[in-house]
Design an enzyme around this catalytic site. Structure first.
Site, PDB file in Angstrom:
ATOM      1  N   TYR A 100       0.838  -1.196   0.000  1.00 50.79           N
ATOM      2  CA  TYR A 100       0.000   0.000   0.000  1.00 50.79           C
ATOM      3  C   TYR A 100       0.880   1.255   0.000  1.00 50.79           C
ATOM      4  CZ  TYR A 100      -3.123   3.699   1.489  1.00 50.79           C
ATOM      5  OH  TYR A 100      -3.816   4.887   1.550  1.00 50.79           O
ATOM      6  N   ARG A 150       1.120   8.487  12.735  1.00 47.18           N
ATOM      7  CA  ARG A 150       0.666   9.754  13.325  1.00 47.18           C
ATOM      8  C   ARG A 150      -0.831   9.973  13.148  1.00 47.18           C
ATOM      9  NH1 ARG A 150       2.325  14.551   9.821  1.00 47.18           N
ATOM     10  NH2 ARG A 150       0.557  13.655   8.714  1.00 47.18           N
ATOM     11  N   ARG A 154     -11.329   4.720   8.471  1.00 53.19           N
ATOM     12  CA  ARG A 154     -10.254   4.091   7.685  1.00 53.19           C
ATOM     13  C   ARG A 154      -9.336   3.290   8.602  1.00 53.19           C
ATOM     14  NH1 ARG A 154     -10.047   9.624   5.364  1.00 53.19           N
ATOM     15  NH2 ARG A 154      -8.420  10.045   6.907  1.00 53.19           N
ATOM     16  N   PHE A 202      15.581  19.185  -1.139  1.00 50.52           N
ATOM     17  CA  PHE A 202      14.225  18.747  -1.455  1.00 50.52           C
ATOM     18  C   PHE A 202      13.972  17.338  -0.922  1.00 50.52           C
ATOM     19  CE2 PHE A 202      11.284  16.579  -4.381  1.00 50.52           C
ATOM     20  CZ  PHE A 202      10.176  17.409  -4.287  1.00 50.52           C
TER      21      PHE A 202
END
Length: 450
Positions: A178, A225, A235, A295
Site C-alpha cells: 500500500y 501519526r 479508515r 528537497f
C-alpha cells in the site's frame, strides 16, 4: 501552547526561525515561474493545494522545478479523484486507470468532484497543467506518465479490493505494498527525474530499494501519526499483523484500559519504520545537486523527528500530534548538509532509545536495530580510528567522503548566517541597554527624587 510561547521557551528554535526568514538566501530566482499565464496558474494551484510542498518545490533548481511541480499537481489530481467518495465507482475506476492517457491530450478537465472537495481546482483547471506538461523535456514527460499509470491502476485495484475496504491492511507485506503505491512510486519518479537532470547518481536507478525506502519511511510515519484521524473517518491503515498482537480491535486502543497496549503498538510500528533508515541515508548520500538534496532531505528529517514525537506517546491515540513550527525551521536549516542530516537522525534515535520502556515487548529488538544504525553511521566517517589504522573504504564511506566537497561551501554559508544573527542580537541588546541607561541613568534618578 501558542507559537509565541513555543518560541520563547525554545530560544534556539526562535533563532532558526529568524535566520530562515531574514538571513537565508534563496538558491535560485523564482521569476521564471510566471513565464506564461498557464505556468502562473500552475504555481497558484501548487500553493493552493500544499503550502509545505510549494515551499520546497520553489527552492528547486529551475532545470527541475517545473517538472517536479507538474508531477506533484498531476498526482494531486489523481489523488483528488480517488479520495472523493461522491464519485461513483463506475466513473472513478476507469478514470483512475486511464488518467495517464489524459496527459497526451491537448485539453482536458474534470468537474465531477463534489463542490466541497478542497482540491477540485486541480481538476477543473487541468488544462493549464496539460499545456505546461507538453512543454517539458520528453524524458521528464515519459517518467511522469509511467508513474501516473502505475499509481492510477494501483488506486483502482484498492477501490475494488473488498477485503481491504472492509478490514483495512492485513499483513506487513500488504502494508508495504500500500505504501509503495501511494509513496514509493513518488520516490521512483522523483529519482528518475533527478537522474535525467544529472542531479543524482545514475546508480540510484539500479537500486530501487533505496528510493522505495524513501517513500515508505515518509508514508509509514504519516500512517502512525494519523491513527486518530483515520479511525474517526472509518479508515484503517495500521497492519493487522502488528496491531492484533496488542488488541482485539484497532479502535480499542482509544479506551483508557487499552492505552498501554496501544502505545506498545505505536512503538512496534515505529520500529517497523526504522527499518528504512539505512536505505534513506544511503540514498541521500547519492544526491549531488544542492537544491535537490534539500528537497529530498527535508521531508526525511521531518519524518524522523515525527517518529520520535509519536514514539511512546499516548496522545497519538486521540489526536493528531505535530512537531513544533520552530523545530521545523531548525530542521530545515540543519539538513542542508549531509552531515547535518546524519546528526539529526542520530539525535532522534538517541531520544527514542532513551525513552524506551524496559517493559516494551520490542525492547531488545529496538536496541539491536538502533545499534545497527549507529554502526552504519560510524562506518560513514570512521573518525576515531587508532593511529596508523586506515579506514575501511566501504561503499557508504566512499560516498560520504565524496559528499564533503558539496557540503563544505554550505557550512561556510551557515556560519555566515549565524554570525549575522549574532550581530543583529548584539545591536538589539546594545540599543535596549542604551535606552535603559538614558531613562534609568543617574540624571533621571536625581530628577525623580526632587
Amino acid at each position: 501552547m501558542g507559537k509565541l510561547t513555543q518560541f520563547i521557551t525554545h530560544p534556539l528554535e526562535l533563532r532558526a526561525a529568524i535566520i530562515l526568514q531574514f538571513f537565508r538566501k534563496p538558491l535560485f530566482s523564482v521569476n521564471d515561474t510566471t513565464e506564461t499565464p498557464d505556468l502562473k496558474q500552475c504555481y497558484k494551484l501548487l500553493k493552493l493545494t500544499s503550502r509545505s510542498f510549494a515551499a520546497v518545490i520553489m527552492e528547486l533548481n529551475p532545470e527541475l522545478r517545473n517538472a517536479v511541480m507538474l508531477f506533484y499537481l498531476i498526482l494531486r489530481a489523481l489523488d483528488t479523484v480517488e479520495d472523493d467518495m461522491s464519485i461513483a465507482h463506475d466513473i472513478k475506476v476507469p478514470l483512475l486507470r486511464d488518467f495517464h492517457k489524459k496527459l497526451s491530450l491537448d485539453d482536458w478537465s474534470f468537474d465531477g468532484n463534489s463542490p466541497d472537495e478542497k482540491d477540485r481546482a486541480v481538476l477543473t483547471e487541468f488544462n493549464s497543467i496539460l499545456h505546461e506538461f507538453h512543454r517539458l523535456n520528453k524524458e521528464y514527460r515519459d517518467v511522469i506518465i509511467r508513474i501516473t499509470k502505475e499509481m492510477g491502476n494501483g488506486m483502482a485495484d484498492y477501490i475494488l479490493d473488498e477485503e481491504f475496504n472492509l478490514n483495512g491492511v492485513q499483513t506487513i507485506k500488504d502494508y508495504d505494498m500500500y505504501c509503495h503505491y501511494v509513496a514509493g512510486l513518488v520516490g521512483d519518479g522523483l529519482t528518475h527525474l533527478m537522474v535525467i537532470a544529472r542531479f543524482a547518481s545514475p546508480e540510484l536507478i539500479k537500486r530501487p530499494e533505496l528510493f522505495e525506502s524513501m517513500g515508505l519511511f515518509l508514508q509509514k510515519t504519516n500512517i502512525i501519526r494519523d491513527y486518530a484521524e483515520d479511525i474517526e473517518a472509518g479508515r484503517s491503515f495500521w497492519p493487522k499483523e502488528i496491531w492484533s498482537i496488542y488488541g482485539e480491535k484497532l479502535t480499542n486502543f482509544q479506551s483508557p484500559e487499552n492505552t498501554k497496549q496501544g502505545v506498545f503498538c505505536i512503538n512496534h510500528l515505529v520500529l517497523n519504520a526504522l527499518e528504512h533508515v539505512t536505505d534513506v541515508l544511503t540514498y541521500l548520500s547519492s544526491i549531488q545537486e544542492r537544491s535537490s538534496f534539500q528537497f529530498c532531505a527535508i521531508p526525511q528529517v521531518m519524518a524522523i523527528a515525527t517518529l520520535a514525537l509519536v514514539f511512546n506517546n499516548e496522545d497519538v491515540l486521540h489526536t493528531n500530534v505535530k512537531i513544533r513550527k520552530g523545530t521545523t525551521c531548525d530542521l530545515i536549516l540543519k539538513s542542508r548538509t549531509y552531515k547535518g542530516c546524519v546528526d539529526i537522525f542520530e539525535y532522534y534515535l538517541r531520544d527514542i532509545r532513551k525513552r524506551l520502556n524496559v517493559e516494551d515487548p520490542n525492547y531488545l529488538k529496538f536496541n539491536i536495530h538502533v545499534a545497527k544504525i549507529d554502526q552504519f553511521i560510524e562506518e560513514m566517517y570512521q573518525d576515531n580510528l587508532p593511529q596508523g589504522v586506515k579506514p575501511n573504504k566501504t561503499e557508504i564511506y566512499l560516498k560520504v567522503s565524496e559528499r564533503a566537497k558539496f557540503d563544505n561551501p554550505i557550512e561556510d554559508v551557515q556560519y555566515e548566517e549565524i554570525y549575522k544573527f549574532n550581530m543583529l542580537l548584539t545591536v538589539l541588546f546594545s540599543t535596549v541597554l542604551g535606552i535603559l541607561v538614558i531613562y534609568l541613568g543617574p540624571s533621571n534618578a536625581e530628577q525623580s527624587t526632587q
